[in-house]
Motif scaffolding. Structure first.
Motif, short mmCIF file in Angstrom:
data_model
loop_
_atom_site.label_atom_id
_atom_site.label_comp_id
_atom_site.label_asym_id
_atom_site.label_seq_id
_atom_site.Cartn_x
_atom_site.Cartn_y
_atom_site.Cartn_z
N LYS A 212 0.84 -1.21 0.00
CA LYS A 212 0.00 0.00 0.00
C LYS A 212 0.87 1.25 0.00
CE LYS A 212 -0.43 1.32 4.81
NZ LYS A 212 -0.25 0.50 6.00
N THR B 48 7.56 -0.43 10.11
CA THR B 48 8.90 0.16 10.15
C THR B 48 9.27 0.69 11.54
OG1 THR B 48 8.64 0.70 7.83
CG2 THR B 48 10.34 1.92 9.02
N GLN C 208 5.67 -7.18 8.10
CA GLN C 208 4.92 -6.51 7.02
C GLN C 208 5.41 -5.08 6.75
OE1 GLN C 208 0.90 -6.50 8.54
NE2 GLN C 208 0.52 -8.60 7.88
N SER D 18 7.22 1.23 4.92
CA SER D 18 7.88 2.52 4.70
C SER D 18 9.41 2.44 4.69
CB SER D 18 7.44 3.51 5.78
OG SER D 18 6.04 3.65 5.75
N TYR E 155 8.62 9.51 9.57
CA TYR E 155 9.41 8.41 10.13
C TYR E 155 10.83 8.87 10.50
CZ TYR E 155 6.96 3.95 10.30
OH TYR E 155 6.15 2.91 10.67
C1 LIG Z 1 0.72 0.10 6.74
C2 LIG Z 1 0.80 -1.27 7.25
C3 LIG Z 1 2.05 -1.87 7.43
C4 LIG Z 1 3.37 -1.18 7.13
O1 LIG Z 1 3.61 -0.09 7.91
P1 LIG Z 1 4.87 0.88 7.73
O2 LIG Z 1 4.71 1.81 8.85
O3 LIG Z 1 4.69 1.56 6.40
O4 LIG Z 1 6.09 0.07 7.76
C5 LIG Z 1 2.06 -3.18 7.86
N1 LIG Z 1 0.92 -3.86 8.11
C6 LIG Z 1 -0.29 -3.31 7.94
C7 LIG Z 1 -1.49 -4.11 8.21
C8 LIG Z 1 -0.40 -1.99 7.52
O5 LIG Z 1 -1.59 -1.45 7.37
#
Ligand SMILES: *Cc1c(COP(=O)(O)O)cnc(C)c1O
Length: 379
Positions: free
Chosen positions: A56, A230, A246, A249, A257
Protein backbone atom coordinates in the motif's frame (compact mmCIF):
# COMPACT_ATOMS: atom_id res chain seq x y z
CA UNK A 1 11.86 2.96 -20.99
CA UNK A 2 8.36 4.22 -21.83
CA UNK A 3 7.95 6.59 -24.71
CA UNK A 4 5.74 9.64 -24.93
CA UNK A 5 5.79 13.36 -24.70
CA UNK A 6 8.07 14.52 -21.86
CA UNK A 7 6.17 16.60 -19.36
CA UNK A 8 2.83 15.25 -20.55
CA UNK A 9 2.85 11.46 -20.84
CA UNK A 10 6.04 10.91 -18.88
CA UNK A 11 8.25 13.04 -16.65
CA UNK A 12 11.61 11.93 -18.02
CA UNK A 13 13.45 9.66 -20.40
CA UNK A 14 16.44 7.44 -19.66
CA UNK A 15 19.70 9.33 -19.50
CA UNK A 16 18.09 12.67 -18.66
CA UNK A 17 19.87 14.69 -15.98
CA UNK A 18 17.91 15.18 -12.75
CA UNK A 19 18.01 18.90 -13.49
CA UNK A 20 15.88 18.31 -16.62
CA UNK A 21 13.26 15.93 -15.18
CA UNK A 22 9.81 17.44 -15.44
CA UNK A 23 8.36 18.39 -12.09
CA UNK A 24 6.66 17.87 -9.80
CA UNK A 25 7.33 14.13 -9.87
CA UNK A 26 8.37 11.24 -7.67
CA UNK A 27 11.95 10.13 -7.86
CA UNK A 28 13.53 7.05 -6.31
CA UNK A 29 17.21 7.22 -5.49
CA UNK A 30 18.02 3.65 -6.49
CA UNK A 31 21.26 3.34 -4.49
CA UNK A 32 19.53 4.33 -1.24
CA UNK A 33 16.46 2.23 -2.07
CA UNK A 34 18.54 -0.88 -2.75
CA UNK A 35 20.45 -0.40 0.50
CA UNK A 36 17.15 -0.14 2.42
CA UNK A 37 15.86 -3.35 0.83
CA UNK A 38 19.05 -5.21 1.62
CA UNK A 39 19.09 -4.03 5.22
CA UNK A 40 15.56 -5.26 5.88
CA UNK A 41 16.15 -8.56 4.08
CA UNK A 42 19.36 -9.12 6.05
CA UNK A 43 17.56 -8.34 9.30
CA UNK A 44 14.79 -10.84 8.53
CA UNK A 45 17.20 -13.52 7.41
CA UNK A 46 19.21 -13.13 10.61
CA UNK A 47 16.11 -13.14 12.80
CA UNK A 48 14.64 -16.14 10.98
CA UNK A 49 11.58 -14.16 9.88
CA UNK A 50 9.75 -14.03 6.57
CA UNK A 51 9.26 -10.62 5.00
CA UNK A 52 6.04 -9.56 3.30
CA UNK A 53 6.41 -5.82 2.72
CA UNK A 54 3.29 -3.69 2.57
CA UNK A 55 2.51 -2.69 -1.01
CA UNK A 56 0.00 0.00 0.00
CA UNK A 57 2.99 2.25 0.58
CA UNK A 58 4.35 2.23 -3.00
CA UNK A 59 1.51 0.67 -5.06
CA UNK A 60 4.10 -0.40 -7.60
CA UNK A 61 4.57 -3.83 -9.15
CA UNK A 62 8.16 -2.88 -10.02
CA UNK A 63 8.99 -1.95 -6.43
CA UNK A 64 7.39 -5.20 -5.21
CA UNK A 65 9.46 -7.19 -7.70
CA UNK A 66 12.63 -5.58 -6.36
CA UNK A 67 11.57 -6.45 -2.81
CA UNK A 68 10.89 -10.05 -3.79
CA UNK A 69 14.21 -10.27 -5.63
CA UNK A 70 15.83 -9.06 -2.39
CA UNK A 71 14.22 -11.89 -0.42
CA UNK A 72 10.60 -10.98 0.36
CA UNK A 73 8.05 -13.80 -0.03
CA UNK A 74 5.21 -11.67 -1.42
CA UNK A 75 3.33 -8.49 -0.58
CA UNK A 76 0.55 -7.20 1.63
CA UNK A 77 -2.17 -5.06 0.10
CA UNK A 78 -4.82 -3.13 1.94
CA UNK A 79 -7.55 -3.24 -0.69
CA UNK A 80 -8.75 -5.90 -3.13
CA UNK A 81 -8.43 -3.61 -6.15
CA UNK A 82 -4.85 -2.89 -5.13
CA UNK A 83 -4.24 -6.61 -4.72
CA UNK A 84 -5.66 -7.37 -8.16
CA UNK A 85 -3.33 -4.80 -9.73
CA UNK A 86 -0.38 -6.59 -8.10
CA UNK A 87 -1.68 -10.03 -9.14
CA UNK A 88 -2.15 -8.90 -12.74
CA UNK A 89 1.36 -7.48 -12.62
CA UNK A 90 2.73 -10.92 -11.79
CA UNK A 91 3.09 -10.86 -8.00
CA UNK A 92 2.18 -14.39 -6.98
CA UNK A 93 1.69 -14.21 -3.20
CA UNK A 94 -0.69 -11.58 -1.84
CA UNK A 95 -2.16 -11.00 1.61
CA UNK A 96 -5.05 -8.57 1.87
CA UNK A 97 -4.20 -7.31 5.36
CA UNK A 98 -7.73 -6.08 5.88
CA UNK A 99 -11.34 -7.26 6.17
CA UNK A 100 -13.38 -7.73 2.97
CA UNK A 101 -17.18 -7.81 3.39
CA UNK A 102 -18.85 -6.34 0.33
CA UNK A 103 -19.99 -9.11 -2.08
CA UNK A 104 -18.45 -7.42 -5.13
CA UNK A 105 -15.17 -7.05 -3.30
CA UNK A 106 -15.26 -10.69 -2.21
CA UNK A 107 -15.74 -11.60 -5.88
CA UNK A 108 -12.64 -9.53 -6.72
CA UNK A 109 -10.75 -11.41 -4.04
CA UNK A 110 -11.46 -14.64 -5.92
CA UNK A 111 -10.05 -12.98 -9.07
CA UNK A 112 -6.80 -12.43 -7.18
CA UNK A 113 -6.89 -16.04 -6.02
CA UNK A 114 -7.08 -17.22 -9.64
CA UNK A 115 -3.74 -15.51 -10.31
CA UNK A 116 -1.83 -15.72 -7.03
CA UNK A 117 -1.64 -17.38 -3.65
CA UNK A 118 -4.10 -15.18 -1.81
CA UNK A 119 -5.10 -14.67 1.80
CA UNK A 120 -7.32 -12.21 3.65
CA UNK A 121 -7.95 -11.02 7.20
CA UNK A 122 -11.12 -11.72 9.10
CA UNK A 123 -12.48 -10.37 12.40
CA UNK A 124 -16.03 -11.77 12.29
CA UNK A 125 -16.88 -15.44 12.07
CA UNK A 126 -19.86 -14.60 9.83
CA UNK A 127 -17.40 -13.47 7.16
CA UNK A 128 -16.10 -17.05 6.86
CA UNK A 129 -19.27 -18.39 5.22
CA UNK A 130 -19.30 -15.46 2.76
CA UNK A 131 -15.67 -16.08 1.78
CA UNK A 132 -16.13 -19.85 1.58
CA UNK A 133 -19.16 -19.58 -0.71
CA UNK A 134 -17.33 -17.22 -3.07
CA UNK A 135 -14.16 -19.34 -3.10
CA UNK A 136 -16.17 -22.48 -3.89
CA UNK A 137 -18.16 -20.75 -6.64
CA UNK A 138 -14.96 -19.49 -8.25
CA UNK A 139 -13.13 -22.79 -7.61
CA UNK A 140 -10.25 -21.11 -5.81
CA UNK A 141 -8.69 -21.32 -2.36
CA UNK A 142 -8.37 -18.33 -0.04
CA UNK A 143 -6.20 -18.26 3.06
CA UNK A 144 -7.65 -16.88 6.28
CA UNK A 145 -5.90 -14.83 8.95
CA UNK A 146 -7.77 -14.00 12.11
CA UNK A 147 -6.99 -10.36 12.74
CA UNK A 148 -6.59 -9.45 16.37
CA UNK A 149 -6.76 -6.00 17.89
CA UNK A 150 -3.45 -5.71 19.68
CA UNK A 151 -3.85 -2.14 20.86
CA UNK A 152 -4.79 0.02 17.89
CA UNK A 153 -8.56 -0.19 18.46
CA UNK A 154 -9.35 -0.39 14.76
CA UNK A 155 -10.33 -3.71 13.17
CA UNK A 156 -9.63 -7.07 14.78
CA UNK A 157 -11.09 -9.28 17.49
CA UNK A 158 -10.26 -8.58 21.13
CA UNK A 159 -11.51 -11.78 22.71
CA UNK A 160 -9.40 -14.92 22.11
CA UNK A 161 -12.66 -16.89 21.88
CA UNK A 162 -13.57 -14.91 18.76
CA UNK A 163 -10.22 -15.68 17.14
CA UNK A 164 -10.75 -19.33 18.00
CA UNK A 165 -14.21 -19.32 16.42
CA UNK A 166 -12.76 -17.87 13.22
CA UNK A 167 -9.98 -20.47 13.18
CA UNK A 168 -12.45 -23.34 13.69
CA UNK A 169 -14.75 -22.06 10.98
CA UNK A 170 -11.90 -21.43 8.52
CA UNK A 171 -10.43 -24.88 9.12
CA UNK A 172 -13.80 -26.49 8.41
CA UNK A 173 -15.00 -24.34 5.52
CA UNK A 174 -14.54 -25.58 1.95
CA UNK A 175 -12.46 -23.31 -0.28
CA UNK A 176 -10.61 -21.78 2.67
CA UNK A 177 -7.21 -22.44 4.22
CA UNK A 178 -6.59 -21.63 7.89
CA UNK A 179 -3.31 -19.72 7.88
CA UNK A 180 -2.86 -17.86 11.10
CA UNK A 181 -3.04 -14.57 12.92
CA UNK A 182 -2.45 -10.98 11.90
CA UNK A 183 -1.35 -8.84 14.83
CA UNK A 184 -0.42 -5.37 13.59
CA UNK A 185 -0.34 -2.38 15.91
CA UNK A 186 -0.45 0.57 13.50
CA UNK A 187 -0.77 3.21 16.18
CA UNK A 188 2.62 2.42 17.71
CA UNK A 189 4.64 2.85 14.51
CA UNK A 190 5.25 6.57 14.86
CA UNK A 191 5.60 6.81 18.64
CA UNK A 192 8.72 8.86 18.94
CA UNK A 193 10.81 7.06 21.51
CA UNK A 194 11.90 3.46 21.83
CA UNK A 195 10.44 3.37 25.37
CA UNK A 196 6.97 4.42 24.18
CA UNK A 197 7.05 1.80 21.47
CA UNK A 198 8.28 -0.84 23.87
CA UNK A 199 5.29 -0.16 26.11
CA UNK A 200 2.84 -0.44 23.21
CA UNK A 201 4.61 -3.60 22.05
CA UNK A 202 4.15 -5.17 25.48
CA UNK A 203 0.38 -4.70 25.16
CA UNK A 204 0.43 -6.19 21.65
CA UNK A 205 2.50 -9.14 22.83
CA UNK A 206 0.17 -9.96 25.69
CA UNK A 207 -2.89 -9.74 23.40
CA UNK A 208 -1.21 -12.08 20.92
CA UNK A 209 -0.10 -14.50 23.64
CA UNK A 210 -3.67 -14.87 24.91
CA UNK A 211 -4.90 -15.69 21.40
CA UNK A 212 -2.06 -18.14 20.74
CA UNK A 213 -2.79 -19.93 24.00
CA UNK A 214 -6.40 -20.48 22.95
CA UNK A 215 -5.48 -21.58 19.42
CA UNK A 216 -2.72 -23.94 20.54
CA UNK A 217 -4.96 -25.55 23.15
CA UNK A 218 -7.54 -26.26 20.44
CA UNK A 219 -5.00 -27.76 18.04
CA UNK A 220 -5.31 -24.82 15.67
CA UNK A 221 -1.79 -23.44 15.99
CA UNK A 222 -1.24 -20.77 13.35
CA UNK A 223 1.40 -21.51 10.72
CA UNK A 224 2.00 -17.78 10.25
CA UNK A 225 1.84 -14.86 12.64
CA UNK A 226 2.14 -11.69 10.63
CA UNK A 227 2.50 -8.03 11.59
CA UNK A 228 5.02 -5.32 12.32
CA UNK A 229 5.87 -2.05 10.62
CA UNK A 230 8.90 0.16 10.15
CA UNK A 231 8.56 1.70 13.61
CA UNK A 232 7.90 -1.52 15.49
CA UNK A 233 9.52 -4.48 13.75
CA UNK A 234 12.38 -4.88 16.21
CA UNK A 235 9.85 -5.39 19.00
CA UNK A 236 7.90 -8.06 17.09
CA UNK A 237 11.17 -9.77 16.15
CA UNK A 238 12.51 -9.70 19.71
CA UNK A 239 9.33 -11.28 21.09
CA UNK A 240 9.94 -14.50 19.20
CA UNK A 241 6.20 -14.77 18.51
CA UNK A 242 5.80 -13.35 15.03
CA UNK A 243 6.95 -15.33 11.98
CA UNK A 244 6.50 -12.67 9.30
CA UNK A 245 7.03 -8.90 9.10
CA UNK A 246 4.92 -6.51 7.02
CA UNK A 247 7.07 -3.35 7.06
CA UNK A 248 6.39 -0.94 4.22
CA UNK A 249 7.88 2.52 4.70
CA UNK A 250 11.45 1.27 5.33
CA UNK A 251 11.92 1.06 1.55
CA UNK A 252 11.36 4.80 0.94
CA UNK A 253 11.19 6.50 4.35
CA UNK A 254 9.59 9.91 4.86
CA UNK A 255 9.96 12.99 7.05
CA UNK A 256 7.54 11.69 9.68
CA UNK A 257 9.41 8.41 10.13
CA UNK A 258 12.66 10.38 10.08
CA UNK A 259 11.70 11.94 13.42
CA UNK A 260 11.22 8.58 15.13
CA UNK A 261 14.13 7.73 17.42
CA UNK A 262 15.80 4.36 17.77
CA UNK A 263 16.99 2.68 20.96
CA UNK A 264 20.08 4.89 21.13
CA UNK A 265 18.11 8.11 20.56
CA UNK A 266 19.22 8.40 16.94
CA UNK A 267 16.74 9.46 14.25
CA UNK A 268 15.61 6.55 12.04
CA UNK A 269 16.72 8.42 8.91
CA UNK A 270 20.22 8.94 10.34
CA UNK A 271 20.85 5.33 11.20
CA UNK A 272 19.47 2.25 9.47
CA UNK A 273 17.22 3.82 6.88
CA UNK A 274 17.86 6.33 4.14
CA UNK A 275 15.44 8.62 2.38
CA UNK A 276 15.06 7.01 -1.03
CA UNK A 277 11.86 8.72 -2.18
CA UNK A 278 11.60 12.38 -3.06
CA UNK A 279 9.21 14.69 -4.78
CA UNK A 280 11.36 16.57 -7.22
CA UNK A 281 10.29 20.19 -7.56
CA UNK A 282 11.46 23.23 -9.53
CA UNK A 283 11.88 26.80 -8.40
CA UNK A 284 9.42 28.71 -10.63
CA UNK A 285 9.41 32.20 -9.13
CA UNK A 286 11.41 34.49 -6.86
CA UNK A 287 8.75 37.07 -6.23
CA UNK A 288 10.19 38.80 -3.14
CA UNK A 289 13.44 38.96 -1.22
CA UNK A 290 13.85 35.87 0.93
CA UNK A 291 11.14 33.84 -0.83
CA UNK A 292 11.22 31.28 -3.62
CA UNK A 293 8.15 29.52 -4.98
CA UNK A 294 8.31 25.93 -6.17
CA UNK A 295 5.84 23.93 -8.26
CA UNK A 296 4.93 21.22 -5.71
CA UNK A 297 2.02 21.84 -3.39
CA UNK A 298 -0.92 19.86 -2.03
CA UNK A 299 -1.55 18.07 -5.32
CA UNK A 300 1.94 16.59 -5.25
CA UNK A 301 2.50 15.95 -1.55
CA UNK A 302 0.17 15.15 1.30
CA UNK A 303 0.84 17.21 4.41
CA UNK A 304 -1.24 15.52 7.11
CA UNK A 305 2.02 14.37 8.73
CA UNK A 306 3.78 17.70 8.29
CA UNK A 307 5.44 19.79 5.64
CA UNK A 308 8.07 18.30 3.34
CA UNK A 309 11.72 18.72 4.20
CA UNK A 310 14.18 19.91 1.56
CA UNK A 311 16.85 17.22 1.31
CA UNK A 312 20.47 18.13 1.84
CA UNK A 313 19.89 21.83 2.61
CA UNK A 314 19.57 23.62 5.88
CA UNK A 315 19.67 27.11 4.41
CA UNK A 316 16.24 26.89 2.76
CA UNK A 317 12.93 25.65 4.18
CA UNK A 318 9.55 24.68 2.74
CA UNK A 319 7.18 26.74 4.86
CA UNK A 320 3.74 26.75 3.25
CA UNK A 321 1.71 24.92 0.63
CA UNK A 322 -1.21 25.73 -1.61
CA UNK A 323 -2.69 23.47 -4.29
CA UNK A 324 0.03 23.87 -6.92
CA UNK A 325 2.69 25.94 -5.17
CA UNK A 326 5.11 25.66 -2.30
CA UNK A 327 6.60 28.61 -0.52
CA UNK A 328 10.26 28.29 0.34
CA UNK A 329 12.00 30.52 2.82
CA UNK A 330 15.32 31.46 1.23
CA UNK A 331 16.85 34.17 3.41
CA UNK A 332 20.09 34.41 1.44
CA UNK A 333 18.48 34.25 -1.98
CA UNK A 334 20.44 31.10 -2.76
CA UNK A 335 17.90 29.49 -5.08
CA UNK A 336 17.73 30.12 -8.81
CA UNK A 337 14.90 29.80 -11.32
CA UNK A 338 14.45 26.22 -12.61
CA UNK A 339 16.68 24.83 -9.90
CA UNK A 340 15.54 21.37 -8.85
CA UNK A 341 15.11 20.48 -5.19
CA UNK A 342 14.44 17.09 -3.63
CA UNK A 343 11.57 17.24 -1.16
CA UNK A 344 11.26 14.50 1.46
CA UNK A 345 7.49 14.01 1.79
CA UNK A 346 5.89 14.12 5.23
CA UNK A 347 4.12 10.81 4.60
CA UNK A 348 5.19 8.53 1.75
CA UNK A 349 2.08 6.32 1.33
CA UNK A 350 -0.57 8.88 0.36
CA UNK A 351 2.01 10.98 -1.50
CA UNK A 352 2.86 8.11 -3.87
CA UNK A 353 -0.83 7.71 -4.65
CA UNK A 354 -0.89 11.24 -6.11
CA UNK A 355 1.49 10.39 -8.96
CA UNK A 356 1.55 8.25 -12.10
CA UNK A 357 5.28 7.55 -12.27
CA UNK A 358 8.39 6.93 -10.29
CA UNK A 359 11.51 8.20 -12.03
CA UNK A 360 14.36 5.97 -10.88
CA UNK A 361 17.55 7.96 -10.53
CA UNK A 362 21.16 6.89 -10.17
CA UNK A 363 24.08 9.33 -10.04
CA UNK A 364 21.58 12.15 -10.67
CA UNK A 365 20.46 10.69 -13.98
CA UNK A 366 17.09 9.10 -14.82
CA UNK A 367 17.58 5.42 -15.56
CA UNK A 368 14.08 3.96 -15.54
CA UNK A 369 10.40 4.85 -15.19
CA UNK A 370 8.11 2.70 -13.04
CA UNK A 371 4.35 3.24 -13.10
CA UNK A 372 2.50 3.68 -9.79
CA UNK A 373 0.56 0.59 -10.82
CA UNK A 374 -2.24 0.63 -8.27
CA UNK A 375 -2.61 4.40 -8.07
CA UNK A 376 -6.20 5.23 -7.19
CA UNK A 377 -7.07 1.58 -6.55
CA UNK A 378 -8.59 2.18 -3.16
CA UNK A 379 -11.76 0.12 -3.68
C1 LIG B 1 0.72 0.10 6.74
C2 LIG B 1 0.80 -1.27 7.25
C3 LIG B 1 2.05 -1.87 7.43
C4 LIG B 1 3.37 -1.18 7.13
O1 LIG B 1 3.61 -0.09 7.91
P1 LIG B 1 4.87 0.88 7.73
O2 LIG B 1 4.71 1.81 8.85
O3 LIG B 1 4.69 1.56 6.40
O4 LIG B 1 6.09 0.07 7.76
C5 LIG B 1 2.06 -3.18 7.86
N1 LIG B 1 0.92 -3.86 8.11
C6 LIG B 1 -0.29 -3.31 7.94
C7 LIG B 1 -1.49 -4.11 8.21
C8 LIG B 1 -0.40 -1.99 7.52
O5 LIG B 1 -1.59 -1.45 7.37
Amino acid sequence: MQSGLIGYDIPARAGMAEQDIQTPCLIIDLDAFERNLKRMSDFCAEAGLKLRPHGKMHKSVDVAKQQIAAGAKGVCCQKVSEGLAFARGGIDDILISNEVRDPHKIALLTEIAKLARCAVCCDDVENIAELSAAACAAEVEIGIFAEIDCGQRRCGVSDPADALAIAHAAEAAPGLRWEGVQAYQGAMQHLKTHEEREKAAATAISALKAVLKALNAAGLSPATITGGGTGSFRHEAASGLWTELQCGSYAFMDADYGQVLDETGQRLDQGEWENALFVLTSVMSRPRAGVAICDAGLKSLTMECGLPVIAGRDDVRYVQASDEHGEIQDEAGALTINQRLRLIPGHCDPTCNLHDWYVCVRNEKAVELWPVTARGRSY
